[in-house]
Design an enzyme around this catalytic site. Structure first.
Site, PDB file in Angstrom:
ATOM      1  N   LYS A   1      38.051  46.899  42.177  1.00  0.00           N
ATOM      2  CA  LYS A   1      37.796  46.920  43.622  1.00  0.00           C
ATOM      3  C   LYS A   1      38.995  47.443  44.410  1.00  0.00           C
ATOM      4  O   LYS A   1      38.808  48.144  45.408  1.00  0.00           O
ATOM      5  CB  LYS A   1      37.398  45.536  44.128  1.00  0.00           C
ATOM      6  CG  LYS A   1      38.462  44.462  44.027  1.00  0.00           C
ATOM      7  CD  LYS A   1      37.928  43.138  44.534  1.00  0.00           C
ATOM      8  CE  LYS A   1      38.951  42.029  44.382  1.00  0.00           C
ATOM      9  NZ  LYS A   1      40.137  42.216  45.210  1.00  0.00           N
ATOM     10  N   THR A   2      40.215  47.132  43.982  1.00  0.00           N
ATOM     11  CA  THR A   2      41.383  47.652  44.699  1.00  0.00           C
ATOM     12  C   THR A   2      41.413  49.172  44.618  1.00  0.00           C
ATOM     13  O   THR A   2      41.749  49.859  45.591  1.00  0.00           O
ATOM     14  CB  THR A   2      42.684  47.064  44.122  1.00  0.00           C
ATOM     15  OG1 THR A   2      42.620  45.632  44.195  1.00  0.00           O
ATOM     16  CG2 THR A   2      43.888  47.556  44.897  1.00  0.00           C
TER      17      THR A   2
ATOM     18  N   ASP B   1      39.294  43.002  52.192  1.00  0.00           N
ATOM     19  CA  ASP B   1      39.178  42.599  50.802  1.00  0.00           C
ATOM     20  C   ASP B   1      38.979  41.091  50.740  1.00  0.00           C
ATOM     21  O   ASP B   1      39.398  40.362  51.640  1.00  0.00           O
ATOM     22  CB  ASP B   1      40.450  43.009  50.046  1.00  0.00           C
ATOM     23  CG  ASP B   1      40.279  42.924  48.547  1.00  0.00           C
ATOM     24  OD1 ASP B   1      39.121  42.853  48.084  1.00  0.00           O
ATOM     25  OD2 ASP B   1      41.293  42.934  47.834  1.00  0.00           O
ATOM     26  N   GLU B   2      38.377  40.612  49.669  1.00  0.00           N
ATOM     27  CA  GLU B   2      38.122  39.174  49.481  1.00  0.00           C
ATOM     28  C   GLU B   2      37.348  38.595  50.666  1.00  0.00           C
ATOM     29  O   GLU B   2      37.677  37.522  51.186  1.00  0.00           O
ATOM     30  CB  GLU B   2      39.446  38.414  49.280  1.00  0.00           C
ATOM     31  CG  GLU B   2      40.342  38.968  48.189  1.00  0.00           C
ATOM     32  CD  GLU B   2      39.810  38.727  46.779  1.00  0.00           C
ATOM     33  OE1 GLU B   2      38.688  38.216  46.651  1.00  0.00           O
ATOM     34  OE2 GLU B   2      40.518  39.079  45.823  1.00  0.00           O
TER      35      GLU B   2
ATOM     36  N   GLN C   1      33.495  34.256  43.547  1.00  0.00           N
ATOM     37  CA  GLN C   1      34.935  33.991  43.527  1.00  0.00           C
ATOM     38  C   GLN C   1      35.415  33.354  44.827  1.00  0.00           C
ATOM     39  O   GLN C   1      36.602  33.415  45.153  1.00  0.00           O
ATOM     40  CB  GLN C   1      35.706  35.286  43.253  1.00  0.00           C
ATOM     41  CG  GLN C   1      35.373  35.899  41.894  1.00  0.00           C
ATOM     42  CD  GLN C   1      36.198  37.130  41.583  1.00  0.00           C
ATOM     43  OE1 GLN C   1      37.417  37.057  41.417  1.00  0.00           O
ATOM     44  NE2 GLN C   1      35.538  38.278  41.513  1.00  0.00           N
TER      45      GLN C   1
ATOM     46  N   ARG D   1      40.418  35.746  34.580  1.00  0.00           N
ATOM     47  CA  ARG D   1      41.782  36.290  34.631  1.00  0.00           C
ATOM     48  C   ARG D   1      42.213  36.773  33.247  1.00  0.00           C
ATOM     49  O   ARG D   1      43.198  37.500  33.125  1.00  0.00           O
ATOM     50  CB  ARG D   1      42.797  35.237  35.108  1.00  0.00           C
ATOM     51  CG  ARG D   1      42.595  34.614  36.485  1.00  0.00           C
ATOM     52  CD  ARG D   1      42.382  35.610  37.565  1.00  0.00           C
ATOM     53  NE  ARG D   1      40.964  35.832  37.804  1.00  0.00           N
ATOM     54  CZ  ARG D   1      40.467  36.809  38.538  1.00  0.00           C
ATOM     55  NH1 ARG D   1      41.273  37.692  39.093  1.00  0.00           N
ATOM     56  NH2 ARG D   1      39.170  36.944  38.713  1.00  0.00           N
TER      57      ARG D   1
END
Length: 764
Positions: A33-34, A216-217, A247, A603
């Site tokens: 996504k980044t 983002d997020e 998330q 992770r």
């Protein structure tokens, strides 16, 4: 332009090429996504969109820095504003401070300073707080601010004593902040969001400026952030939200999951792109994560997949106790490093709460395993560092009464708390700051001539330091160390503790120098004391994590968000810990706990181990540990189950492992038989009840096929021996969840649901 799109998968490319109109990017973990966000920024720039019209917001300094660096590589020389929400709020607030009653050089109070201010307010009001701590009151005020409820709008709830206390304290607390020209963290968003909501012209002006907003997020946004983003996307509704409901782990901090779940309702005609290909983890790790999170109801389903190699099975290990768990993890790391397969930095150890790190730290130190704890604010929270920074705050903002109180007798100069109290009374009566009251010390009632002279010397010191306020941060900090007497105070001491404090404040000087150097390399950057203070105030938890050092990383699951490691050990997957005991009676909180476990699992890149213990020392007690209810939701086919120590070494009988969990007497629990006969244990046999093996059906008692959370009061249930009954009561949670069930022919029976064959009536 073609080069920007190379290497993107079809979904990523679809998101990058979208230009006008709202966009929702549902990005699974490890889906790049980044890369999508930064490539989209570069794509907009390549189309001729001016850099100053693009705003990208995220939650951590680390994420913002990474985005800036990537954009710079993709579009050299383009200065796009990439920031955390709070830094954006702080910068906007400096520009429009007068509109909310602040000075542009306002102070940002960290949690400790805000709590101290709140405590002073409560004391001055002399209201009974009925045992509620400043932390509880502060949390309630923070919750109100995150929901954009100001002191004027806050209404106490009938029958809720805490809300009545908050209703009395909140207005006075906010007034004290404004009088000191100070804000807490929540104010950085509250003030700007309310300004944009109430001031139409300002909203239009900023909407015109930031025509393309990316966040983002998005699943972690609260009400204030939601209103801010909505306000910037009215005339130019080009809001691109990237996030994943699975998330969302900050509900306790005010994050509203509905913001992302209802995005399509807020922005009709939105383009939705799903990033489902995972580039981070092995298929086994992804399968465990995907199977677990599928038990949540409040989500947007995704079909996660990966083309990565199969890798090793996910391990689920039962340990004898917490010490055995820490030792075994340490030994596994040592073996991998010694063999050359791994470096120390490949490993991360996750836990639900910081208290669980103590055993791991002790074992790692004993075995000389290098490790780092991720607690980014720790340096700036040390007493001596806060003292020096308080001088800087007073230089920057003379109205900061809290900074005055912290510095006036630090290091000691003979000005006691009674004198400060008299100055405070004078300041309150005359409507001035403590520093101004100190200037009038000879006229303050109760202040002796000698004390007034000492206070006068302190005022002169502050005036001397004022000359450094507008200069570089290093000069300002250096002036404080020299003129305040701090360096001499600690340097003349024979105490090792004081010498360590001297080393810390010298390190602060280095920190300020590095800040000045970093700012000098950036165009239009503010290299002054105010900017430096803002940086120290807005430190994120992960800012202290060094990814260049060869050390094992220890951190909470919340801190792990946004990071990735080749090997992850997730400890204490136990009822009351993960999920946390607070989630027992709240399905919404239980789903957030499941999302937290999902974040921790995802992770891991190559290897993942989940573990629980049979006994654990936790919160001052030694207790029998109950395996987490989440463990029964995992897929057995991609997991390897192990047990390091026989339970008889602990002196536990099988019945003790399922024993008195909950409020029902153990003798009333119906002792059902396993689905298939199991040989009676000999004195040296290993009972499997309460272990990972039992939960996943690797032997012993068959794995439960119905989650304890599926049972409801009044539900009709079936039992293979007792027939159909009705659930009368439920108590406990997770593996300890119990039910009282009445059967027409057998009367009332009680069950530990995780280990019973009960099922809802009619379910196969």
């Amino acid at each position: 332009m073609t080069q920007l799109l190379e290497g993107l998968n079809p979904a990523q490319r679809e998101a990058v090429e979208h230009v006008d109109g709202p966009l929702l990017i549902l990005a699974g973990p490890g889906s790049g996504k980044t890369r999508v966000v930064t490539h989209r920024i570069a794509h907009l720039l390549s189309l001729g969109v001016p850099a100053w019209q693009i705003l990208a917001l995220t939650f951590t300094n680390k994420a913002a820095a990474e985005m800036r660096q990537r954009v710079e590589r993709l579009a050299p020389g383009q200065r796009v504003w990439v920031s955390t929400f709070h830094r954006f709020g702080a910068k906007m607030l400096r520009q429009y401070a007068d509109r909310v009653g602040l000075d542009p050089n306002y102070t940002i109070y960290d949690a400790g300073d805000a709590r101290q201010t709140l405590k002073r307010v409560v004391e001055s009001l002399k209201i009974p707080v009925m045992g509620y701590t400043p932390d509880r009151i502060a949390a309630a005020i923070s919750k109100a601010k995150n929901r954009l409820i100001g002191p004027e709008e806050y209404k106490p709830r009938s029958g809720n004593p805490l809300s009545e206390i908050v209703a009395a304290v909140y207005p006075a607390y906010q007034q004290r902040l404004l009088a000191s020209s100070a804000v807490d963290f929540d104010d950085l968003l509250l003030h700007i969001a309310r300004l944009l909501h109430d001031d139409t012209e300002l909203r239009k002006q900023l909407d015109e400026r930031f025509r393309y907003v990316m966040v983002d997020e998005y699943q972690d946004t609260n009400r204030a952030q939601y209103v801010l983003l909505r306000a910037l996307s009215v005339d130019y509704p080009n809001l691109a939200a990237t996030g994943d409901p699975d998330q969302s782990i900050y509900g306790w901090r005010g994050a509203d999951l509905n913001n992302i779940l209802e995005f399509e309702q807020d922005y009709p005609g939105v383009k939705v792109v799903r990033l489902e290909q995972n580039y981070r983890s092995t298929p086994a790790i992804l399968s465990v994560a995907d199977t677990l999170i599928a038990h949540n109801k409040r989500r947007k389903p995704k079909s996660l997949f990966t083309e990565n190699p199969d890798g090793l099975p996910v391990r689920l290990v039962t340990y004898a106790d917490g010490d055995d768990e820490a030792r075994s993890v340490a030994m596994a790391m040592e073996e991998a490093v010694k063999s050359g397969r791994r470096r120390w930095s490949d490993f991360a150890v996750f836990y639900r709460v910081n208290a669980l790190s103590r055993t791991v730290e002790r074992v790692f130190r004993k075995r000389q395993i290098p490790f780092q704890m991720v607690r980014g604010q720790e340096f700036y929270q040390r007493r001596e560092i806060k003292d020096v920074l308080a001088y800087c705050q007073l230089m920057n903002n003379p109205k900061d009464d809290l900074a005055f109180e912290r510095t006036v007798n630090s290091p000691p100069r003979g000005i006691g708390s009674k004198t400060v109290g008299r100055l405070a009374d004078y300041a309150y009566r005359h409507g001035v700051s403590l520093l101004d009251a100190a200037r009038d010390a000879p006229q303050v009632e109760g202040v002796t001539k000698r004390t007034a002279m000492l206070v006068g010397k302190f005022v002169a010191l502050v005036d001397t330091l004022d000359a450094y306020a507008a200069g570089p941060a290093e000069e300002a900090v250096g002036a404080v160390l020299e003129h305040s007497g701090y360096r001499k105070h600690y340097g003349d001491s024979d105490s090792e503790e004081d010498l360590n404090r001297l080393a810390n404040i010298e390190e602060l000087l280095t920190d300020a120098r590095q800040f000045d150097e970093a700012m000098a390399e950036e165009e239009d950057a503010e290299a002054n004391l105010e900017a430096y203070l803002e940086r120290t105030w807005l430190v994120n938890e992960t800012d202290g994590w060094d990814d260049d050092t060869d050390k094992v990383t220890l951190m909470t699951l919340h801190a792990a968000k946004g990071l990735e490691f080749p090997v992850v050990f997730l400890l204490a997957v136990e009822d009351g810990i993960l999920p946390h005991e607070r989630s027992a009676a709240d399905p919404t909180q239980l789903e957030e706990e499941r999302r937290l476990a999902f974040v921790g699992i995802t992770r891991a890149e190559q290897e993942l181990q989940l573990s629980h213990a049979l006994r654990r020392d936790y919160r001052g007690q030694r207790r029998i540990a109950i395996p987490s209810s989440f463990l029964m939701e995992l897929p057995t086919g991609v997991m390897e189950v192990a047990q390091t120590a026989p339970t008889d070494e602990l002196g536990l009988a099988p019945d003790e492992l399922i024993g008195d969990w909950g409020d029902a007497p153990s003798e009333e629990v119906y002792r059902h038989e396993p689905a298939e006969p199991v040989a009676a244990p000999t004195p040296t046999a290993t009972p499997t009840v309460g272990t990972a093996a039992a939960l996943l059906g690797s032997g012993g008692l068959a794995a439960p096929r119905v989650s304890p959370d599926a049972f409801k009061v009044g539900m009709a249930v079936e039992h293979p021996e007792l027939g159909v009954g009705k659930v009368l009561t439920l108590s406990g949670n997770g593996k300890g969840r119990r039910a009282a069930v009445v059967f027409p022919e057998h009367g009332e029976k009680r069950f530990v649901l995780a280990f019973s064959p009960l099922r809802p009536a009619g379910r196969p």
